[in-house]
Design an enzyme around this catalytic site. Structure first.
Site, PDB file in Angstrom:
ATOM      1  N   ASP A  89       1.177  -1.111  -0.182  1.00 29.53           N
ATOM      2  CA  ASP A  89      -0.065  -0.330  -0.140  1.00 29.53           C
ATOM      3  C   ASP A  89       1.188   1.413   0.267  1.00 29.53           C
ATOM      4  OD1 ASP A  89       0.631  -0.491   2.720  1.00 29.53           O
ATOM      5  OD2 ASP A  89      -0.695   0.816   3.056  1.00 29.53           O
ATOM      6  N   ASP A 120       8.792   3.474  -1.285  1.00 28.42           N
ATOM      7  CA  ASP A 120       7.631   3.224  -0.202  1.00 28.42           C
ATOM      8  C   ASP A 120       6.589   2.407  -0.508  1.00 28.42           C
ATOM      9  OD1 ASP A 120       7.299   2.923   2.745  1.00 28.42           O
ATOM     10  OD2 ASP A 120       6.690   5.279   3.067  1.00 28.42           O
ATOM     11  N   GLU A 154       0.193  -0.632   5.897  1.00 28.94           N
ATOM     12  CA  GLU A 154       1.202  -0.333   6.188  1.00 28.94           C
ATOM     13  C   GLU A 154       1.439   1.320   7.163  1.00 28.94           C
ATOM     14  OE1 GLU A 154       4.917   1.308   7.555  1.00 28.94           O
ATOM     15  OE2 GLU A 154       4.195   1.865   6.224  1.00 28.94           O
TER      16      GLU A 154
HETATM   17 ZN    ZN Z   1       7.341   2.111   3.830  1.00 31.06          ZN
END
Ligand code: ZN
Length: 426
Positions: A89, A120, A154
């Site tokens: 995500d 990320d 997350e």
């Molecule tokens: Zn992350």
């Protein structure tokens, strides 16, 4: 190893196209209108893991977004088992007008990928996937037993990860956890992250008189709760920047001379930090460098303070109450509940007469530390030092221990990156 690198090189273009496809899925976990994209992303990833030859691939539905789990246990019981953790995500994309290219239309500029999630954590997850693919394609096996746990929540605090880990404790058992979800010390500078500071977060409420008073009529004999709050906070640190709460440093692990020397060897610039945040001088606990303060020492900061008259102009109120949010970054082996109790006792002991102070433990997390001499750490360091052919297009390897430490799922990160630098989100 050369065969694996050759395979990665030969497939660089295909891998890049696949990465761009992965990045193009708008898996924003916090946005309910994107729930379908998050689900689609999990399916895409699971399909890809099957394609590269992972024998077991599962999508676990949760109360929120799904968890993708895969395993390859072919190395056998004599070999270590490594759990790779990551998340598919991504953060929301606002403010959208600051993007050069649309966040879910991955774009290459100067050899770098620009897209939401590129650093990320989709980029890092994909590096692991491609590394596994290359090993399976060239030798048909992996040197360790591998479990992959890739969640979709997350960015919203992993609400369903702890229940999942508890429920599948035995299945997830491993010797080491590998994570690529932190940061490098500097572009091009490989890093092993082996500890994370914890947190104790408290709220202090102070109550004085039973109502707001006029300072002309009552000021003097009636204690002012805001003055009291400032006094309480002021007494929490001395002029050397040390926290004065009794017992606060009792469990703080001293950093070894060797570690201090290693930290001193990093090219950390106080001048750059000052320029970055726009201050003319740095503060904090005396006797420690900035890196030591950041990574090895606890802190105490006021995060918010509120009370009395805050409107335009003047009002001579003697307020009835006030409030402050205070948090502390903790280091091994401080425990957040213990620290919260120590703050409570300290506040009670210094609260002036006529004032009632209430300290509420809002939330916290204990610090974590991976032993630097653990076998997995040595393996990580060896891989990091490897100076063979270039590794396209980027490779990130991290190592992290996960422990289900009672209340919380705690991640401990040992991370190193090498190769391509600066693939970025924005
Ligand atoms: Zn992350």
């Amino acid at each position: 190893m050369n065969q694996i690198l050759a395979h990665l090189s030969a497939n660089e273009d295909v891998s890049l196209q696949q990465l761009l496809e992965f990045l193009a899925i708008g898996s924003v976990s916090t946005d309910p209108t994107r729930a379908g994209d998050v689900q689609h992303c999990a399916t895409w990833l699971a399909d890809h893991l099957r394609t590269i030859g992972m024998p077991t691939v599962e999508i676990h539905q949760t109360a929120g977004h799904p968890i993708v789990y895969a395993e390859h246990l072919g190395a056998g019981p004599d070999k270590p088992t490594v759990l790779m953790y990551g998340h598919y995500d991504v953060q929301p994309v606002d403010p959208i007008d600051l993007w050069t290219n649309p966040p879910f239309e991955p774009t290459l500029r100067d050899g770098k990928v620009f897209a939401r999630g590129a650093t990320d954590d989709k980029g890092q997850v994909f590096i692991h996937v491609k590394a596994v693919e290359a090993m399976l394609a060239t030798s048909g096996s992996l040197p360790v037993n591998l479990k992959m746990l890739i969640e979709g929540e997350e960015e919203i605090g992993s609400p369903n990860l702890t229940p999942f880990v508890r429920e599948h404790r035995e299945r997830l058992a491993c010797d080491a956890v590998v994570v690529s979800d932190t940061a490098m010390f500097a572009p091009g500078e490989p890093s092993i992250v082996y500890g994370l500071r914890g947190l104790a977060y408290l709220q202090i409420d102070v109550q004085g008189p039973n109502r707001d008073l006029h300072s002309g009529s009552y000021g003097g004999p009636v204690a002012n709760p805001l003055n009291a709050l400032c006094t309480i906070i002021g007494k929490m640190k001395d002029e050397q920047g040390r926290v004065t709460i009794p017992g606060f440093y009792d469990d703080v692990l001293d950093v070894s001379d060797q570690e201090r020397a290693e930290l001193a060897g990093l090219q950390y610039s106080d001048e750059r930090l000052k320029g970055d945040v726009g201050v003319t001088a740095l503060g904090g606990e005396s006797g420690f460098s900035s890196v030591e303060k950041l990574w090895t020492r606890p802190t105490l900061d006021v995060n918010g303070i509120y009370g009395g008259f805050t409107g335009e102009g003047a009002k001579t109120v003697l307020p009835a109450k006030g409030m402050a949010k205070v948090s502390m970054r903790l280091v091994p082996h401080q425990e957040h509940h213990d620290i919260a109790r120590k703050v409570q006792d300290f506040v009670n002991s210094i609260t002036p007469p006529g004032i009632t102070a209430t300290v509420t433990d809002l939330h916290g997390a204990d610090p974590v530390l991976v032993p630097r001499d653990a076998p997995a750490m040595h393996a990580a360091a060896r891989a990091l030092m490897r100076d063979e052919a270039r590794i396209p297009p980027a490779i990130a390897v991290c190592n992290l221990a996960v422990e289900d430490a009672g209340d919380s799922f705690t991640l401990m990160v040992v991370e190193f990156f090498r190769g391509h630098e600066g693939d970025t989100d924005a």
